[in-house]
Design a protein around this motif. Structure first.
Motif, PDB file in Angstrom:
ATOM      1  N   ASN A   6       5.830  39.181  39.397  1.00  0.00           N
ATOM      2  CA  ASN A   6       5.609  38.663  37.889  1.00  0.00           C
ATOM      3  C   ASN A   6       6.163  39.534  36.965  1.00  0.00           C
ATOM      4  OD1 ASN A   6       4.100  36.332  38.663  1.00  0.00           O
ATOM      5  ND2 ASN A   6       2.545  37.465  39.180  1.00  0.00           N
ATOM      6  N   SER A   7       7.042  41.128  37.647  1.00  0.00           N
ATOM      7  CA  SER A   7       6.978  41.768  36.167  1.00  0.00           C
ATOM      8  C   SER A   7       8.372  41.961  36.886  1.00  0.00           C
ATOM      9  CB  SER A   7       6.679  43.575  36.788  1.00  0.00           C
ATOM     10  OG  SER A   7       4.983  43.346  36.714  1.00  0.00           O
ATOM     11  N   PHE A   8       8.831  41.614  38.238  1.00  0.00           N
ATOM     12  CA  PHE A   8      10.017  41.074  38.623  1.00  0.00           C
ATOM     13  C   PHE A   8      10.638  39.907  37.861  1.00  0.00           C
ATOM     14  CE2 PHE A   8      12.214  38.644  41.940  1.00  0.00           C
ATOM     15  CZ  PHE A   8      13.716  39.736  41.958  1.00  0.00           C
ATOM     16  N   ALA A   9       9.983  38.627  38.465  1.00  0.00           N
ATOM     17  CA  ALA A   9      10.426  37.989  37.350  1.00  0.00           C
ATOM     18  C   ALA A   9      10.513  37.827  35.798  1.00  0.00           C
ATOM     19  CB  ALA A   9       9.631  36.480  37.859  1.00  0.00           C
ATOM     20  N   GLY A  10       9.532  39.039  35.313  1.00  0.00           N
ATOM     21  CA  GLY A  10       9.735  39.388  33.704  1.00  0.00           C
ATOM     22  C   GLY A  10      11.263  40.242  33.447  1.00  0.00           C
ATOM     23  N   CYS A  11      11.347  41.096  34.150  1.00  0.00           N
ATOM     24  CA  CYS A  11      12.543  41.551  34.292  1.00  0.00           C
ATOM     25  C   CYS A  11      13.970  40.429  34.109  1.00  0.00           C
ATOM     26  CB  CYS A  11      12.524  42.814  35.166  1.00  0.00           C
ATOM     27  SG  CYS A  11      14.741  43.027  35.136  1.00  0.00           S
ATOM     28  N   LEU A  12      14.291  39.884  34.937  1.00  0.00           N
ATOM     29  CA  LEU A  12      14.892  38.859  35.272  1.00  0.00           C
ATOM     30  C   LEU A  12      15.044  37.745  33.813  1.00  0.00           C
ATOM     31  CD1 LEU A  12      14.970  37.715  38.540  1.00  0.00           C
ATOM     32  CD2 LEU A  12      16.571  38.704  37.846  1.00  0.00           C
ATOM     33  N   GLU A  13      14.291  37.165  34.048  1.00  0.00           N
ATOM     34  CA  GLU A  13      14.098  36.259  32.408  1.00  0.00           C
ATOM     35  C   GLU A  13      15.251  37.247  31.602  1.00  0.00           C
ATOM     36  OE1 GLU A  13      10.647  35.835  31.424  1.00  0.00           O
ATOM     37  OE2 GLU A  13       9.462  35.033  34.044  1.00  0.00           O
ATOM     38  N   MET A  14      14.760  38.650  31.152  1.00  0.00           N
ATOM     39  CA  MET A  14      15.853  38.728  29.788  1.00  0.00           C
ATOM     40  C   MET A  14      16.977  39.333  30.408  1.00  0.00           C
ATOM     41  SD  MET A  14      12.685  41.605  28.466  1.00  0.00           S
ATOM     42  CE  MET A  14      12.061  42.530  29.804  1.00  0.00           C
TER      43      MET A  14
END
Length: 475
Positions: free
Chosen positions: A197-205
């Motif tokens: 989920n932290s990985f996904a958050g980085c990709l979102e930005m």
């Protein structure tokens, strides 16, 4: 000196996600050293009259005030106060401290802190200061549109590296992080992060930064002839737009491979909402905009992502059951804790210390984070300070929307789009995860806020930037 500091700032942006999102204590130390070091170098340059204060930095005065209030409050939380003050400000903290000393057979001291874990609160204070300094450096060192564009490209490069590393690590079966072996979340992409989920958050930005760059390259007017249309197609194929579009595709695939339910939901929701907002602000629906959003929502989702298991993400969303999830129980208990610490907070970084006192036996395991930033910040910082943080975020959103609506420069419009989409994605994701507790993601979020200020106020024609530069801003 300014250019050297600018390139060092970009290098910091590339570095931060690599050591597990800068979450390990040693990586937090490096983050703080880098932020404080760059800020000190800028201050030296300012003192010797070589580095000016930019218009964007001046316009962000309310953000500066908000950061300063939050940092000062975190410092106060870990400072020992007279017991009579503590009993008045936070009776629950006084009771916990007193019980702890008596259980150890020690006498209760005359002074006790508001925080239940002063060291963690001090660490949170120092981290927040580093976020503030990086926010300021973005505003001070980016004084031309070219530099703003380069920053967005650096975020995209960082996201593409994370996507490729995470995808290849998963698909090859090697399952490794950058600096150590991967032991959790096997079978899903996590990049250099421990948590998907932290990985996904980085990709979102980083995806938001890429989307802004694409928006900046859209043509304002339709082709007048088939010849002009063909010329634009050839020019596009020979430009970096193809590279950028490929990078976005790679990041979307990696986001799907993360199997993060809210990560995928937050990305596509923020994309659609920001796209709608863009059309409203610009009061136009050009063919380029339609093609861009259709290609992302249809080609990436229905074709490319399908090959890499989008149906597994959908299946995880469909099978989510509140009865089987432990997070709602933890959320309810956290709300009870907020009732006790709502005014002063339990102390920055103290969620893991505070929660066990309210454990009702409805879950098993250990929770060091709340899995909901909207609960963790009020508990640790107190509701008043949380409201200040919320006001800062929504002010950034407003500036980004104003940039999309009022600016004429395509890059400024695109960066406004990036800021809205990136901030909105994390706000959606934060309902069920803790992206803002991961230092690198917190920095990227602060950079999104800086993008909003720059998109609104950065001058678009080059001239020596001094403290009284006022022309061409807002156009």
């Amino acid at each position: 000196m300014k250019n050297a500091l600018y390139w060092l700032l970009l290098a910091v942006m590339i570095w931060l996600p690599l050591p597990e999102g800068s979450k390990p204590v040693w990586a937090m130390g490096i983050l703080m050293i880098l932020a404080y070091g760059l800020a000190l170098l800028w201050l030296v340059g300012f003192v010797v009259n070589r580095l000016p204060v930019t218009l964007a930095f001046q316009k962000a005065k309310w953000f500066h005030l908000g950061f300063v209030i939050v940092i000062c409050w975190l410092f106060v939380q870990q400072v020992p106060l007279p017991v009579s003050w503590l009993k008045l400000l936070s009776p629950q903290a006084w009771e916990i401290h007193t019980q702890a000393y008596l259980a150890l057979g020690l006498s209760v001291p005359d002074k006790l802190p508001l925080s239940l874990d002063p060291f963690s609160t001090l660490l949170t204070c120092l981290l927040t200061l580093s976020y503030f300094l990086l926010f300021c450096l973005c505003l001070l060192l980016i004084d031309r549109p070219e530099k703003l564009k380069t920053l967005a490209w650096v975020l995209v490069v960082s996201g593409v590296f994370q996507a490729m590393f995470g995808s290849l690590s998963m698909l090859s079966g090697l399952e490794t992080l950058l600096f150590r072996e991967k032991t959790t979340y096997l079978g899903v992409a996590t990049g250099t992060f421990v948590n998907r989920n932290s990985f996904a958050g980085c990709l979102e930005m980083t995806l938001a930064a890429g989307m802004g760059l694409l928006i900046a390259q859209l043509h304002n007017t339709p082709s007048n002839s088939a010849k002009e249309w063909l010329h634009r197609i050839v020019k596009t194929l020979m430009s970096n737009k193809v590279i950028l579009r490929t990078g976005l595709c790679i990041m979307v695939v990696a986001l799907v491979l993360s199997r993060s339910r809210m990560g995928n939901t937050a990305f596509f929701s923020s994309l659609m909402l920001t796209g709608l907002l863009y059309v409203i602000c610009r009061q136009q629906m050009s063919r380029g905009v339609v093609v861009l959003f259709v290609s992302l929502l249809v080609i990436d989702t229905a074709i490319v992502s399908q090959w890499f298991g989008l149906e597994k993400v959908v299946e995880r969303i469909e099978q989510t059951s509140l009865e089987r999830e432990t997070r709602p129980n933890v959320a309810d208990v956290t709300l009870k804790a907020i009732d006790d610490y709502g005014v002063t907070g339990s102390g920055g970084g103290t969620f893991y210390t505070t929660l066990p006192h309210y454990h009702d036996g409805s879950w098993r395991g250990f929770y060091d984070l709340a899995h909901n930033d909207y609960l963790q910040f009020p508990l640790e910082f107190g509701i008043p300070v949380f409201l200040i943080l919320a006001l800062m975020v929504f002010s950034a959103l407003w500036l980004a929307v104003q940039a999309m609506r009022k600016r004429r420069n395509r890059l400024m419009i695109g960066m406004g789009f990036s800021a809205v989409m990136g901030i909105m994605a994390i706000l959606i994701h934060s309902f069920v995860d803790f992206n803002l507790q991961i230092p690198s993601n917190a920095v990227y979020f602060v950079v999104m806020m800086a993008l909003a200020v720059l998109a609104r106020y950065l001058p678009t024609r080059h001239r020596a930037v001094t403290t009284n530069v006022q022309w061409n801003a807002g156009k």
